[in-house]
Design an enzyme around this catalytic site. Structure first.
Site, PDB file in Angstrom:
ATOM      1  CB  SER A   1      -4.891   4.436  -4.847  1.00 43.57           C
ATOM      2  OG  SER A   1      -5.029   5.633  -4.123  1.00 43.57           O
TER       3      SER A   1
ATOM      4  CG  PHE B   1       4.334   3.668  -1.108  1.00 40.45           C
ATOM      5  CD1 PHE B   1       5.205   2.594  -0.956  1.00 40.45           C
ATOM      6  CD2 PHE B   1       2.986   3.381  -1.308  1.00 40.45           C
ATOM      7  CE1 PHE B   1       4.748   1.277  -1.001  1.00 40.45           C
ATOM      8  CE2 PHE B   1       2.525   2.080  -1.358  1.00 40.45           C
ATOM      9  CZ  PHE B   1       3.414   1.030  -1.195  1.00 40.45           C
TER      10      PHE B   1
ATOM     11  CD  GLU C   1       1.791  11.324   2.304  1.00 39.67           C
ATOM     12  OE1 GLU C   1       2.167  11.359   1.104  1.00 39.67           O
ATOM     13  OE2 GLU C   1       0.596  11.233   2.633  1.00 39.67           O
ATOM     14  NE  ARG C   2       1.842   5.948   2.067  1.00 44.12           N
ATOM     15  CZ  ARG C   2       1.018   5.081   1.495  1.00 44.12           C
ATOM     16  NH1 ARG C   2       1.189   3.791   1.675  1.00 44.12           N
ATOM     17  NH2 ARG C   2       0.038   5.492   0.730  1.00 44.12           N
TER      18      ARG C   2
ATOM     19  CD  GLU D   1      -3.568  -1.515  -6.431  1.00 47.34           C
ATOM     20  OE1 GLU D   1      -4.087  -0.489  -5.971  1.00 47.34           O
ATOM     21  OE2 GLU D   1      -2.663  -1.496  -7.283  1.00 47.34           O
TER      22      GLU D   1
ATOM     23  CB  CYS E   1       1.310  -0.075 -10.604  1.00 47.46           C
ATOM     24  SG  CYS E   1       2.608   0.439 -11.699  1.00 47.46           S
TER      25      CYS E   1
ATOM     26  CE  LYS F   1       2.060  15.002  -2.397  1.00 52.18           C
ATOM     27  NZ  LYS F   1       2.268  13.828  -1.494  1.00 52.18           N
TER      28      LYS F   1
HETATM   29  P1  NAD Z   1      -1.891   6.980  -2.957  1.00 49.82           P
HETATM   30  O1  NAD Z   1      -3.020   7.169  -3.896  1.00 49.82           O
HETATM   31  O2  NAD Z   1      -2.200   6.753  -1.520  1.00 49.82           O
HETATM   32  O3  NAD Z   1      -0.930   8.260  -2.981  1.00 49.82           O
HETATM   33  C1  NAD Z   1      -0.468   8.814  -4.190  1.00 49.82           C
HETATM   34  C2  NAD Z   1      -0.221  10.299  -3.989  1.00 49.82           C
HETATM   35  O4  NAD Z   1      -1.452  10.937  -3.650  1.00 49.82           O
HETATM   36  C3  NAD Z   1       0.748  10.598  -2.843  1.00 49.82           C
HETATM   37  O5  NAD Z   1       1.626  11.625  -3.250  1.00 49.82           O
HETATM   38  C4  NAD Z   1      -0.158  11.031  -1.716  1.00 49.82           C
HETATM   39  O6  NAD Z   1       0.444  11.965  -0.853  1.00 49.82           O
HETATM   40  C5  NAD Z   1      -1.320  11.665  -2.435  1.00 49.82           C
HETATM   41  N1  NAD Z   1      -2.587  11.532  -1.686  1.00 49.82           N
HETATM   42  C6  NAD Z   1      -2.867  10.602  -0.748  1.00 49.82           C
HETATM   43  N2  NAD Z   1      -4.120  10.791  -0.289  1.00 49.82           N
HETATM   44  C7  NAD Z   1      -4.634  11.841  -0.951  1.00 49.82           C
HETATM   45  C8  NAD Z   1      -5.907  12.503  -0.930  1.00 49.82           C
HETATM   46  N3  NAD Z   1      -6.888  12.084  -0.137  1.00 49.82           N
HETATM   47  N4  NAD Z   1      -6.087  13.548  -1.749  1.00 49.82           N
HETATM   48  C9  NAD Z   1      -5.109  13.952  -2.569  1.00 49.82           C
HETATM   49  N5  NAD Z   1      -3.886  13.353  -2.636  1.00 49.82           N
HETATM   50  C10 NAD Z   1      -3.659  12.320  -1.844  1.00 49.82           C
HETATM   51  O7  NAD Z   1      -1.005   5.801  -3.560  1.00 49.82           O
HETATM   52  P2  NAD Z   1       0.209   5.048  -2.875  1.00 49.82           P
HETATM   53  O8  NAD Z   1      -0.331   4.155  -1.806  1.00 49.82           O
HETATM   54  O9  NAD Z   1       1.294   5.986  -2.548  1.00 49.82           O
HETATM   55  O10 NAD Z   1       0.721   4.154  -4.103  1.00 49.82           O
HETATM   56  C11 NAD Z   1       0.189   2.910  -4.423  1.00 49.82           C
HETATM   57  C12 NAD Z   1      -0.882   3.017  -5.476  1.00 49.82           C
HETATM   58  O11 NAD Z   1      -0.352   3.603  -6.653  1.00 49.82           O
HETATM   59  C13 NAD Z   1      -1.415   1.665  -5.903  1.00 49.82           C
HETATM   60  O12 NAD Z   1      -2.795   1.773  -6.110  1.00 49.82           O
HETATM   61  C14 NAD Z   1      -0.690   1.402  -7.216  1.00 49.82           C
HETATM   62  O13 NAD Z   1      -1.339   0.509  -8.090  1.00 49.82           O
HETATM   63  C15 NAD Z   1      -0.655   2.769  -7.778  1.00 49.82           C
HETATM   64  N6  NAD Z   1       0.370   2.897  -8.795  1.00 49.82           N
HETATM   65  C16 NAD Z   1      -0.031   3.005 -10.093  1.00 49.82           C
HETATM   66  C17 NAD Z   1       0.901   3.102 -11.094  1.00 49.82           C
HETATM   67  C18 NAD Z   1       0.491   3.247 -12.530  1.00 49.82           C
HETATM   68  O14 NAD Z   1       1.303   3.660 -13.318  1.00 49.82           O
HETATM   69  N7  NAD Z   1      -0.745   2.942 -12.884  1.00 49.82           N
HETATM   70  C19 NAD Z   1       2.271   3.096 -10.778  1.00 49.82           C
HETATM   71  C20 NAD Z   1       2.647   2.980  -9.439  1.00 49.82           C
HETATM   72  C21 NAD Z   1       1.680   2.896  -8.457  1.00 49.82           C
END
Ligand code: NAD
Length: 498
Positions: A225, A148, A175-176, A382, A280, A172
């Site tokens: 994450s 998101f 969804e937020r 985090e 991140c 994909k």
């Molecule tokens: P998230 O892991 O909750 O979601 C990421 C994606 O995974 C979304 O598209 C979501 O729909 C999907 N998802 C959620 N739950 C899932 C599940 N159980 N099974 C499969 N897919 C699922 O992350 P977020 O809260 O949207 O974003 C924040 C996180 O992303 C933080 O941990 C941040 O550090 C990380 N991030 C990392 C980088 C990097 O380059 N390392 C960059 C930006 C964000």
């Protein structure tokens, strides 16, 4: 209620299934609903991608670049609208949202140079009359699963490189905040891309699993994450796909005794609290070296942090806006409770913050925690909110060790006037991206982005030549052209390995 639909084969597709609410984090109201897709919806997108990808792959790279150029111009023309849309769903302030679009746009600019960067290698005369050349061919259909917190930049990191290299792409997004990714796909179509080349499917775990298991998707790029990144990586690789999966972060800023503390405080205000800490590459941990440095820094940080202005996302004077959902606000406040319970000192407390006139918004006040130690859970995990933790290091060695031993290894920064210390630190620290007097060292689009340890699974970075490597496979041709002189000297013989 506004509906956010899938974008398949060049048009909106609602589907009949489940839907997910999209908040306006500044007001605390639900502003839209997004469709949550399933395997059948993904099949439709894959079928549309298969129709156009082979033709796109053999479209000469200069023509592909022209689409990228037009897309770049359309993004520039739509910058304000994109930023406002992004800001209203994510909560980051509009200027920050422009930065989100801009950093993605820079990858599109890099992708405009695809004819140059896609050139292969050639060896003339590898043997008698033998030449060898290599080419990079697209994987076919690629997919991106994005978080998101950068709903414009991260999708563009992925599809910019994937599509320029000749792939079709299915995105994909989170969804937020799903609206900007759809708008990007509409603009891409307007730029001249064939229908089905860039598509957006929405969803949660059900859709992600469908992507991971789909036999016609060859490459998957994930950012989110760490636990989910690891899951995506394993399941995708088990299914024989190429996968890169970027995860969470806990970036440290080392402050040496000789650093310019006013500059550091200014940098930290932006790097720890900008976008409410939901980056991140944020700097949520500051490591002053020596007690004296720590005390001097803390004294300067307190008024700077107390002076930060929290506001609605379209307030031009706000330093940062609300966090993304009510659940995330509650989680951040719980982390502050946890830190306090573990013995950290809450120096500036952002819990219970309420913005007058927007009492239902998801705001968290800026928070400063001191005397945080590596044993604390609140340090190890985090938080992803406007919370800065001070971890005091006795000396340079400890300052190198802290980020190096942390489970995450995305970014790190050192603030110093000492070139030798900076050089030593950059060489030794066990982290993927390093800033020297640069608080958020996100590499420019012609380098590449990627962390280490639990911040990234897989072995290629995002964008730049690394991104190109990820989205293509190498084919190497060894060729011999006999002169056909007719005297038999060039007759083909059974080759041997000699
Ligand atoms: P998230 O892991 O909750 O979601 C990421 C994606 O995974 C979304 O598209 C979501 O729909 C999907 N998802 C959620 N739950 C899932 C599940 N159980 N099974 C499969 N897919 C699922 O992350 P977020 O809260 O949207 O974003 C924040 C996180 O992303 C933080 O941990 C941040 O550090 C990380 N991030 C990392 C980088 C990097 O380059 N390392 C960059 C930006 C964000």
């Amino acid at each position: 209620m506004r509906q956010v639909n899938h974008f398949i084969a060049g048009g909106a597709s609602g589907g009949t299934g489940r839907r997910h609410q999209v908040w306006n984090p500044s007001t605390g109201e639900v502003q839209a609903e997004v469709a949550l897709g399933d395997a059948a919806m993904l099949d439709r997108a894959v079928a549309a991608a298969k129709k156009v990808q082979p033709e796109w792959a053999i479209t000469n790279p200069q023509k592909r670049a022209r689409v990228m150029f037009r897309f770049k111009e359309l993004i520039e023309a739509n910058m304000q609208d994109l930023a406002e849309m992004l800001s209203s769903e994510h909560g980051k302030v509009v200027d920050d949202a422009k930065g989100d679009v801009q950093r993605g746009l820079e990858v599109i600019e890099y992708a405009c140079g695809i004819p140059q960067v896609l050139k292969g290698e050639y060896t003339v005369g590898a043997g008698p009359g033998i030449d060898v050349y290599s080419m990079r061919q697209p994987l076919g259909i690629g997919a991106g699963i994005t978080p998101f917190n950068f709903p414009a930049m991260i999708p563009m990191w992925m599809f910019g490189m994937a599509i320029a290299a000749g792939n079709a792409f299915i995105l994909k997004p989170s969804e937020r905040d799903p609206s900007v990714p759809v708008r990007l796909a509409e603009l891409f179509l307007e730029a001249g891309a064939p229908e089905g080349l860039l598509q957006v499917v929405h969803g949660d775990k059900e859709m992600v699993d469908a992507i991971l298991d789909h036999p016609d998707i060859a490459g998957i790029s994930f950012v989110g994450s760490s636990d989910i990144a690891h899951y995506v990586y394993r399941r995708g690789v088990d299914n024989g796909k190429r996968v890169q999966a970027m995860g969470g972060a806990k970036n440290h800023g080392i402050v040496m005794p000789d650093a310019d503390l006013d500059q550091v405080v200014n940098d930290l205000a932006g790097a720890a609290f900008g976008s409410a800490g939901e980056r991140c590459m944020a700097l949520p941990v500051v490591v002053p070296v020596g007690e004296d440095t720590a005390d001097r820094l803390r004294e300067k940080l307190i008024p700077a942090i107390e002076g930060l202005r929290v506001g609605v996302s379209n307030d031009p004077d706000a330093h940062y806006g609300p966090v993304v959902t009510p659940e995330h606000k509650a989680r951040i406040e719980q982390w502050i409770d946890t830190a306090e319970g573990e013995g950290a000192e809450v120096v500036v407390d952002g819990r219970g913050f309420s913005l007058q006139g927007h009492e239902n918004g998801f705001f968290v006040g800026p928070t400063l925690l001191d005397r945080v130690t590596p044993q604390m859970k609140s340090y190890q995990e985090e938080i992803f909110g406007p919370v800065l933790q001070i971890v005091r290091a006795a000396d340079f060695e400890e300052a190198v060790r802290l980020p190096s031993d942390h489970q995450y290894g995305n970014g790190v920064a050192i603030f110093t006037r000492n070139g030798h210390a900076a050089r030593e630190f950059a060489a030794r620290v066990n982290v993927g991206m390093v800033g020297v007097n640069v608080p958020i060292p996100v590499p420019v689009s012609y380098h590449s982005f990627g962390g280490w340890k639990r911040s990234a699974f897989g072995d290629t970075n995002q964008y730049g030549t690394e991104g190109l490597k990820f989205w293509t496979k190498v084919k190497t041709v060894t060729q011999r052209w006999p002169d056909g002189g007719g005297d038999g000297s060039n007759a083909f013989v059974i080759p041997t390995m000699g």
